[in-house]
Motif scaffolding. Structure first.
Motif, PDB file in Angstrom:
ATOM      1  N   THR A 185      -2.316 -41.784  12.630  1.00 24.00           N
ATOM      2  CA  THR A 185      -2.758 -41.118  13.856  1.00 24.00           C
ATOM      3  C   THR A 185      -4.149 -40.494  13.730  1.00 24.00           C
ATOM      4  O   THR A 185      -4.801 -40.234  14.735  1.00 24.00           O
ATOM      5  N   ARG A 186      -4.543 -40.216  12.500  1.00 26.39           N
ATOM      6  CA  ARG A 186      -5.862 -39.592  12.279  1.00 26.39           C
ATOM      7  C   ARG A 186      -6.596 -40.350  11.186  1.00 26.39           C
ATOM      8  O   ARG A 186      -5.987 -40.984  10.330  1.00 26.39           O
ATOM      9  N   ASP A 205      -9.994 -33.006  11.074  1.00 23.65           N
ATOM     10  CA  ASP A 205      -9.076 -33.210  12.195  1.00 23.65           C
ATOM     11  C   ASP A 205      -7.757 -33.782  11.665  1.00 23.65           C
ATOM     12  O   ASP A 205      -7.614 -34.993  11.496  1.00 23.65           O
ATOM     13  N   MET A 213      -3.238 -33.397  11.780  1.00 24.29           N
ATOM     14  CA  MET A 213      -2.119 -32.863  12.544  1.00 24.29           C
ATOM     15  C   MET A 213      -1.639 -31.580  11.870  1.00 24.29           C
ATOM     16  O   MET A 213      -1.576 -31.505  10.648  1.00 24.29           O
ATOM     17  N   THR A 259       2.810 -30.049  15.259  1.00 27.09           N
ATOM     18  CA  THR A 259       2.623 -31.372  15.861  1.00 27.09           C
ATOM     19  C   THR A 259       3.449 -32.432  15.139  1.00 27.09           C
ATOM     20  O   THR A 259       4.168 -33.208  15.772  1.00 27.09           O
ATOM     21  N   VAL A 271       6.577 -34.384  16.960  1.00 29.66           N
ATOM     22  CA  VAL A 271       6.554 -35.839  17.108  1.00 29.66           C
ATOM     23  C   VAL A 271       7.727 -36.451  16.349  1.00 29.66           C
ATOM     24  O   VAL A 271       8.383 -37.379  16.839  1.00 29.66           O
ATOM     25  N   GLN A 325      -0.906 -35.337   6.544  1.00 29.52           N
ATOM     26  CA  GLN A 325      -1.113 -34.952   7.941  1.00 29.52           C
ATOM     27  C   GLN A 325      -1.961 -35.931   8.749  1.00 29.52           C
ATOM     28  O   GLN A 325      -2.598 -35.558   9.727  1.00 29.52           O
ATOM     29  N   ALA A 350       3.022 -30.284  22.282  1.00 25.61           N
ATOM     30  CA  ALA A 350       2.329 -30.739  21.069  1.00 25.61           C
ATOM     31  C   ALA A 350       2.678 -32.202  20.793  1.00 25.61           C
ATOM     32  O   ALA A 350       1.818 -33.008  20.425  1.00 25.61           O
ATOM     33  N   THR A 373       0.854 -34.420  23.484  1.00 23.32           N
ATOM     34  CA  THR A 373      -0.590 -34.506  23.239  1.00 23.32           C
ATOM     35  C   THR A 373      -0.881 -35.503  22.118  1.00 23.32           C
ATOM     36  O   THR A 373      -1.770 -36.356  22.238  1.00 23.32           O
ATOM     37  N   GLU A 374      -0.107 -35.411  21.041  1.00 21.15           N
ATOM     38  CA  GLU A 374      -0.327 -36.324  19.916  1.00 21.15           C
ATOM     39  C   GLU A 374       0.037 -37.757  20.306  1.00 21.15           C
ATOM     40  O   GLU A 374      -0.660 -38.706  19.933  1.00 21.15           O
ATOM     41  N   LYS A 377      -2.771 -39.278  22.399  1.00 19.38           N
ATOM     42  CA  LYS A 377      -3.941 -39.545  21.569  1.00 19.38           C
ATOM     43  C   LYS A 377      -3.714 -40.797  20.711  1.00 19.38           C
ATOM     44  O   LYS A 377      -4.583 -41.663  20.607  1.00 19.38           O
ATOM     45  N   TYR A 378      -2.534 -40.874  20.129  1.00 20.90           N
ATOM     46  CA  TYR A 378      -2.236 -42.009  19.255  1.00 20.90           C
ATOM     47  C   TYR A 378      -2.077 -43.299  20.057  1.00 20.90           C
ATOM     48  O   TYR A 378      -2.529 -44.357  19.630  1.00 20.90           O
TER      49      TYR A 378
END
Ligand SMILES: [Zn+2]
Length: 157
Positions: A37-38, A46, A48, A52, A56, A82, A133, A136-137, A140-141
């Motif tokens: 995801t990041r 940045d 998680m 979050t 998830v 993370q 939360a 939002t994740e 974004k993902y």
């Protein structure tokens, strides 16, 4: 000191990883997917946060275990670094798994009501959960996943 074998995932150069879905390893009939995801070791720190990842985890695990591949889902959970989640699937078909992940994220985004399993008896830290939360994740993902050109195979250095 005895020398330890470096595990396969440490052999991937993490500086080349961008958000997306990747096959991390295959053990017999079990495929481990990295749902990244990041971007690892990103310059803006940045990552998680625990809220979050935990939120998830509850939502994704519940929806994916109610999906068309539910009988083959072995495990879903967050990476300690993370930057993503592990999804382990038996007899996996990459395209079916991709569609299931997209569908699961859409269900989280559209979820109406409280987070699954947000009760003391069902969770080890039930106050540390927040549906917004998770949404939002997931948004974004989902965006990252749908715009990513590389799929399943980690980028070469
Ligand atoms: Zn929990």
């Amino acid at each position: 000191m005895e020398s330890l074998t470096r595990i396969a995932s440490f052999s991937v150069d993490h500086d080349y990883i961008v958000p997306g879905i990747y096959v991390s390893r295959i053990d017999g009939d079990i495929t481990t997917y990295d749902l990244r995801t990041r971007k690892p070791n990103n310059d803006s720190d940045d990552y998680m946060d625990n809220l979050t990842m935990h939120s998830v985890e509850h939502m994704f695990a519940t929806y994916v275990r109610n999906s068309s591949i539910k009988d083959n889902v072995i495990y879903f959970g967050p990476m300690g670094c993370q930057t993503g989640f592990y999804l382990l699937v038996r007899d996996a078909n990459d395209d079916v798994v991709f569609d299931t992940v997209v569908d699961t994220l859409k269900k989280i985004i559209a979820h109406d009501g409280e987070i699954f399993g947000k009760v003391r008896k069902e969770c080890g830290n039930y106050k540390n959960l927040d549906i917004e939360a998770a949404k939002t994740e997931a948004k974004k993902y989902l965006d990252a996943l749908l715009s990513s050109k590389i799929r399943f195979k980690y980028p070469e250095r």
